[in-house]
Design a protein around this motif. Structure first.
Motif, PDB file in Angstrom:
ATOM      1  N   VAL A  34      -5.040  19.725 -34.722  1.00  0.00           N
ATOM      2  CA  VAL A  34      -5.761  18.755 -35.561  1.00  0.00           C
ATOM      3  C   VAL A  34      -4.787  17.766 -36.193  1.00  0.00           C
ATOM      4  N   LEU A  35      -3.672  18.280 -36.718  1.00  0.00           N
ATOM      5  CA  LEU A  35      -2.674  17.396 -37.324  1.00  0.00           C
ATOM      6  C   LEU A  35      -2.083  16.438 -36.282  1.00  0.00           C
ATOM      7  N   GLY A  36      -1.813  16.960 -35.080  1.00  0.00           N
ATOM      8  CA  GLY A  36      -1.294  16.098 -34.016  1.00  0.00           C
ATOM      9  C   GLY A  36      -2.295  15.035 -33.601  1.00  0.00           C
ATOM     10  N   SER A  37      -3.581  15.391 -33.582  1.00  0.00           N
ATOM     11  CA  SER A  37      -4.615  14.422 -33.225  1.00  0.00           C
ATOM     12  C   SER A  37      -4.732  13.329 -34.287  1.00  0.00           C
ATOM     13  N   ILE A  38      -4.656  13.725 -35.541  1.00  0.00           N
ATOM     14  CA  ILE A  38      -4.722  12.740 -36.628  1.00  0.00           C
ATOM     15  C   ILE A  38      -3.561  11.769 -36.535  1.00  0.00           C
ATOM     16  N   TYR A  39      -2.350  12.303 -36.284  1.00  0.00           N
ATOM     17  CA  TYR A  39      -1.185  11.420 -36.173  1.00  0.00           C
ATOM     18  C   TYR A  39      -1.300  10.502 -34.960  1.00  0.00           C
ATOM     19  N   THR A  40      -1.760  11.053 -33.817  1.00  0.00           N
ATOM     20  CA  THR A  40      -1.806  10.274 -32.576  1.00  0.00           C
ATOM     21  C   THR A  40      -2.814   9.148 -32.647  1.00  0.00           C
ATOM     22  N   ILE A  43      -2.555   7.507 -37.249  1.00  0.00           N
ATOM     23  CA  ILE A  43      -1.342   7.160 -38.003  1.00  0.00           C
ATOM     24  C   ILE A  43      -0.326   6.410 -37.147  1.00  0.00           C
ATOM     25  N   ALA A  44      -0.046   6.913 -35.956  1.00  0.00           N
ATOM     26  CA  ALA A  44       0.975   6.305 -35.100  1.00  0.00           C
ATOM     27  C   ALA A  44       0.586   4.881 -34.707  1.00  0.00           C
ATOM     28  N   THR A  45       1.564   3.991 -34.780  1.00  0.00           N
ATOM     29  CA  THR A  45       1.343   2.597 -34.397  1.00  0.00           C
ATOM     30  C   THR A  45       1.524   2.437 -32.899  1.00  0.00           C
ATOM     31  N   PRO A  46       0.523   1.877 -32.197  1.00  0.00           N
ATOM     32  CA  PRO A  46       0.669   1.677 -30.750  1.00  0.00           C
ATOM     33  C   PRO A  46       1.806   0.710 -30.429  1.00  0.00           C
ATOM     34  N   VAL A  47       2.537   1.008 -29.387  1.00  0.00           N
ATOM     35  CA  VAL A  47       3.655   0.166 -28.949  1.00  0.00           C
ATOM     36  C   VAL A  47       3.382  -0.279 -27.519  1.00  0.00           C
ATOM     37  N   TYR A  48       3.494  -1.594 -27.299  1.00  0.00           N
ATOM     38  CA  TYR A  48       3.251  -2.171 -25.978  1.00  0.00           C
ATOM     39  C   TYR A  48       4.567  -2.692 -25.407  1.00  0.00           C
ATOM     40  N   THR A  49       4.682  -2.658 -24.103  1.00  0.00           N
ATOM     41  CA  THR A  49       5.924  -3.049 -23.430  1.00  0.00           C
ATOM     42  C   THR A  49       5.671  -4.232 -22.497  1.00  0.00           C
ATOM     43  N   ALA A  50       6.578  -5.184 -22.544  1.00  0.00           N
ATOM     44  CA  ALA A  50       6.547  -6.330 -21.624  1.00  0.00           C
ATOM     45  C   ALA A  50       7.924  -6.460 -20.983  1.00  0.00           C
ATOM     46  N   THR A  51       7.958  -6.749 -19.696  1.00  0.00           N
ATOM     47  CA  THR A  51       9.229  -6.843 -18.975  1.00  0.00           C
ATOM     48  C   THR A  51       9.276  -8.124 -18.162  1.00  0.00           C
ATOM     49  N   THR A  52      10.458  -8.644 -18.010  1.00  0.00           N
ATOM     50  CA  THR A  52      10.719  -9.780 -17.141  1.00  0.00           C
ATOM     51  C   THR A  52      12.058  -9.562 -16.455  1.00  0.00           C
ATOM     52  N   GLN A  53      12.269 -10.227 -15.345  1.00  0.00           N
ATOM     53  CA  GLN A  53      13.500 -10.046 -14.579  1.00  0.00           C
ATOM     54  C   GLN A  53      14.157 -11.394 -14.319  1.00  0.00           C
ATOM     55  N   LEU A  54      15.462 -11.401 -14.335  1.00  0.00           N
ATOM     56  CA  LEU A  54      16.223 -12.613 -14.026  1.00  0.00           C
ATOM     57  C   LEU A  54      17.502 -12.220 -13.306  1.00  0.00           C
ATOM     58  N   VAL A  55      18.093 -13.186 -12.627  1.00  0.00           N
ATOM     59  CA  VAL A  55      19.322 -12.961 -11.885  1.00  0.00           C
ATOM     60  C   VAL A  55      20.290 -14.090 -12.193  1.00  0.00           C
ATOM     61  N   VAL A  56      21.551 -13.718 -12.338  1.00  0.00           N
ATOM     62  CA  VAL A  56      22.605 -14.679 -12.643  1.00  0.00           C
ATOM     63  C   VAL A  56      23.671 -14.580 -11.562  1.00  0.00           C
ATOM     64  N   LYS A  57      24.013 -15.715 -10.978  1.00  0.00           N
ATOM     65  CA  LYS A  57      25.008 -15.735  -9.905  1.00  0.00           C
ATOM     66  C   LYS A  57      26.167 -16.648 -10.279  1.00  0.00           C
ATOM     67  N   LEU A  58      27.360 -16.245  -9.830  1.00  0.00           N
ATOM     68  CA  LEU A  58      28.522 -17.116  -9.979  1.00  0.00           C
ATOM     69  C   LEU A  58      28.417 -18.260  -8.979  1.00  0.00           C
ATOM     70  N   PRO A 171       1.782   5.713 -28.713  1.00  0.00           N
ATOM     71  CA  PRO A 171       1.910   7.123 -28.321  1.00  0.00           C
ATOM     72  C   PRO A 171       1.085   7.448 -27.080  1.00  0.00           C
ATOM     73  N   LYS A 172       1.445   8.536 -26.417  1.00  0.00           N
ATOM     74  CA  LYS A 172       0.712   9.012 -25.247  1.00  0.00           C
ATOM     75  C   LYS A 172      -0.147  10.197 -25.671  1.00  0.00           C
ATOM     76  N   PRO A 173      -1.469   9.998 -25.775  1.00  0.00           N
ATOM     77  CA  PRO A 173      -2.331  11.049 -26.330  1.00  0.00           C
ATOM     78  C   PRO A 173      -2.217  12.387 -25.613  1.00  0.00           C
ATOM     79  N   LYS A 174      -2.271  12.387 -24.287  1.00  0.00           N
ATOM     80  CA  LYS A 174      -2.225  13.655 -23.554  1.00  0.00           C
ATOM     81  C   LYS A 174      -0.921  14.397 -23.816  1.00  0.00           C
ATOM     82  N   LEU A 175       0.192  13.663 -23.798  1.00  0.00           N
ATOM     83  CA  LEU A 175       1.491  14.291 -24.034  1.00  0.00           C
ATOM     84  C   LEU A 175       1.596  14.814 -25.457  1.00  0.00           C
TER      85      LEU A 175
END
Length: 259
Positions: A34-40, A43-58, A171-175
């Motif tokens: 129950v405590l873990g469910s309440i926190y998940t 209470i816990a703030t959701p975190v989202y991820t964004a990624t981009t890729q770049l390449v640098v050449k001499l 957070p990942k609820p199942k985990l």
């Protein structure tokens, strides 16, 4: 052989403790879940991820001997870029251009390069998926413009722009719920073992024998109310004296069954 028997006895003892204290273990697991469910979920703030890729050449070299070390130079340059791209020189301008409230996001910006790869992956974590996407793209754009001044490199290509990810990475609820169940079971088992260790009451004959004492006899079952009734002893004594031994035993058995 004796050691094997002792291990078997200990294992049986643990199983008996689990059976005896199963309610405590399940209750502990439920509370932690129950405590873990309440926190998940609350209470816990959701975190989202964004990624981009770049390449640098001499810069390309027409000299074949110089070209042989060009790839190695690009990889070494990528390691340098990983540090420069997340530095305040770049991220302070990102904060200013996007009007972000604070520079706390800078700790959530990382740049990584796979071994023997020239591709740099820029990762941004933020509580808002749209802001995370804007930070990733803006960081790549500013670096591509500042690379000439900072590293004397002009060949910077952005391979892919960041996308808005609607699913939070944390957070990942199942985990989190699975971890809560495991912690609850461990805590419940620990409490059960501690309660069993500190329980110094004598509940059965084996408890007396465990103290190295011999069992001399066993009394008939009685309730607390029997001892608080002043007429109990008198009635029992009068009825017992008027009966034969067999009748007394039969009477005691019938009383125990009634109780």
């Amino acid at each position: 052989m004796q050691e094997t028997q002792e291990q078997t006895i200990d294992l049986r003892g643990i199983i008996n403790i689990i059976r005896k204290r199963l309610g405590l273990i399940l209750f502990s697991t439920f509370v932690v879940l129950v405590l873990g469910s309440i926190y998940t979920f609350f209470i816990a703030t959701p975190v989202y991820t964004a990624t981009t890729q770049l390449v640098v050449k001499l810069p390309n070299s027409d000299n074949s001997s110089a070209y042989a070390g060009q790839v190695a130079g690009n990889i070494q340059m990528a390691n340098t870029i990983n540090q420069v791209i997340v530095s305040p020189v770049i991220l302070d301008k990102v904060q200013s251009n996007l009007n972000l409230p604070s520079n706390a996001f800078q700790k959530q910006v990382t740049a990584t390069t796979l071994t023997n790869s020239q591709v740099i992956t820029l990762t941004v974590k933020y509580s808002n998926p749209y802001v995370a996407q804007k930070i990733a793209d803006e960081t790549a754009n500013i670096f591509s413009m500042e690379a000439a001044n900072l590293l004397n490199v002009t060949n910077v290509n952005i391979l892919s722009k960041a996308k808005v990810e609607s699913t939070p990475t944390s957070p990942k609820p199942k985990l989190y719920l699975a971890i809560s169940i495991v912690i609850g079971l461990i805590l419940g088992l620990a409490l059960a073992l501690l309660k069993e260790v500190f329980d110094n009451k004598i509940n059965k004959e084996e408890d007396i024998e465990a103290l190295g004492l011999s069992v001399l006899g066993v009394t008939a079952y009685a309730q607390t109310s029997d001892f608080s009734n002043p007429n109990y002893k008198k009635e029992t004594l009068d009825s017992d004296t008027s009966m034969s031994p067999d009748e007394q035993e039969l009477s005691r058995s019938s009383k125990r069954k009634k109780r």
